[in-house]
Design an enzyme around this catalytic site. Sequence first.
Site, short mmCIF file in Angstrom:
data_model
loop_
_atom_site.label_atom_id
_atom_site.label_comp_id
_atom_site.label_asym_id
_atom_site.label_seq_id
_atom_site.Cartn_x
_atom_site.Cartn_y
_atom_site.Cartn_z
N GLU A 66 0.92 -1.19 -0.01
CA GLU A 66 -0.06 -0.25 0.06
C GLU A 66 0.90 1.34 0.10
OE1 GLU A 66 -3.50 -1.45 2.35
OE2 GLU A 66 -2.10 -0.75 3.63
N ASP A 237 -7.70 -4.94 9.83
CA ASP A 237 -7.49 -3.63 9.03
C ASP A 237 -7.19 -3.80 7.66
OD1 ASP A 237 -5.33 -5.34 9.07
OD2 ASP A 237 -3.81 -3.93 9.92
#
Lengths: 349, 349
Positions: A66, A237
């Site tokens: 990410e 998450d």
Amino acid sequence: MLSPLPSAKAMVPFVSVENMMRLVHHLGVETVLAELADAIEADFRRWESFDKTPRVASHSRDGVIELMPTSDGSVYSFKYVNGHPKNTVDGLQTVTAFGLLAEVSTGYPVLLTEMTLLTALRTAATSAMAARHLAPKSTRTMTMIGNGAQAEFQALAMKAVCGIDTVRLYDIDPRATEKTVQNLAGFDLKVVACRSAQEAIEGAEIITTCTADKQFATILTDNMVGAGVHINAIGGDCPGKTELHRDILKRSDVFVEFPPQTRIEGEIQQMAPDFPVVELWKVVTGAAPGRRDAKQITLFDSVGFAIEDFSALRYVRERLSGTDFYQNLDMIADPDDPRDLFGMLQRAK
Amino acid sequence: MLSPLPSAKAMVPFVSVENMMRLVHHLGVETVLAELADAIEADFRRWESFDKTPRVASHSRDGVIELMPTSDGSVYSFKYVNGHPKNTVDGLQTVTAFGLLAEVSTGYPVLLTEMTLLTALRTAATSAMAARHLAPKSTRTMTMIGNGAQAEFQALAMKAVCGIDTVRLYDIDPRATEKTVQNLAGFDLKVVACRSAQEAIEGAEIITTCTADKQFATILTDNMVGAGVHINAIGGDCPGKTELHRDILKRSDVFVEFPPQTRIEGEIQQMAPDFPVVELWKVVTGAAPGRRDAKQITLFDSVGFAIEDFSALRYVRERLSGTDFYQNLDMIADPDDPRDLFGMLQRAK
């Protein structure tokens, strides 16, 4: 060889893992956690001045990579972070990260740093900052379910920021709990190893869940959660990864960082798209209530947000000043005449 | 102090600006440009195997900071790049960049490198690769309008890949042209400095426009462009920045990298959203025709795409092997037990 000496602008300070550890010990780990919580809270207070965008994720079979950018119009930051649950099998970290700060006015980088350690610190500092607003008054005890890489940081942040004096630990792997017990020796905390999640939550005002499986799991079931606690849910998450039974969410007031991201990645991915949540920054500014009464269950559904990294990067940059805990990287090409990049290359021959 | 020695996995090879220059001279700049063109073409040929996403841009008054990620499922790359036209006033680069390669299976970075020079090289290599497919047969002459940092790279790439022997230069600033003339001496190219764009395009089969103003400009008007030329439009590469009169686009067959990005950033931002374009990768694979006849005007509306950076980063990594043109950065925290990040921190005390 006429080697072009890079100018100051062309040099980017880089904080290695070793230098980050030196910086943390130089300042003291509890001081760093407390100051980070304050830095993050200060940036949550000016939440509306930030460019916010959900992280840019590249998913693969084994994990995710990410990029998490943000900017306050003056400073730009981004973090590179991966999440690969199976990495531990090969002796690698599940999560590694590095980050960068740049000047918005020129686009020039001003700091590059490891962020594996720094992310562990800022995640714990964010949890503690949220708990400062949401946990019951005079909280003394935190339960930590999942005793992996984040456990000690959470314990020390809750001690430094919220004043807890007791941590109750549980992990499906007793060796993880043993590791955490050993690491927390000497930090003036009462540390209790427990044999079940049920036993661990006894008497705790704060329950932190931080397990690493990339799957829908039920670390806490509804009957385990009594009135008045604060749940600090860290491990849910990413899409497909949650830790709490959805009935707990229904009984709780749920606080989140950035709803568009949390609805995809957090515990509330189990709920309808209009499930009510409160943005934490509104609690920090006083625009929304935090804990209203002693019986309320508060739940911080934390997935980690770019602004927390921004705060942490700015904090490190400030604290680096006057130290030698960095090295300069010749990362930016800097010809005397900006239009003469090729001439710079030729003169280096 | 018991300093934990980082393992090989924890070390990321870093190529500084100085080492990139050493690598380029070690291999030869024209060889690098030709090999890069081949590497980029090879990746365009397998275009469909890449994750493609428009760049993530953070715009501000003075410029833009962008992250350009991509992945082929095995290797992940991203580039950080800024564009700040006013930077030159302060003696800074308009565009600076760095990039990273990582393993998709673990998320671990395997290369960090300066990309200001590397972007200049890959941009020119991409132009030349496109021209190899689109320019008239036996092209000898290229016109270069805008003689900034990209000019010499374009000239040498077109020489190495397409076999041009003459470059005709024009810039509104004669000093930029003079710089380019000097830098291209000794490269076995006939270099002609011109006093107008009109004069510069005389007899050229390829017209390259690469000017830096962040505004709608008209570097080429319709009456300047004769039949049969190939236009290589580099400078129109962000919203609000174009170089060609829209009438030229109407007379041309327009080839682009990634339509969703080019429609926002390229010359075709002036046209309707359904203005017909051909994706360059289809020309490379033979799925779409390139140049069909001698009278056709072909136009490569180039804005730069993440896959070109991916190719360039992989190329650098391959060519680094066996050299010492890099340093190892201690960028990834690597505790013996991945769950024991805190223990690693404590033992470093």
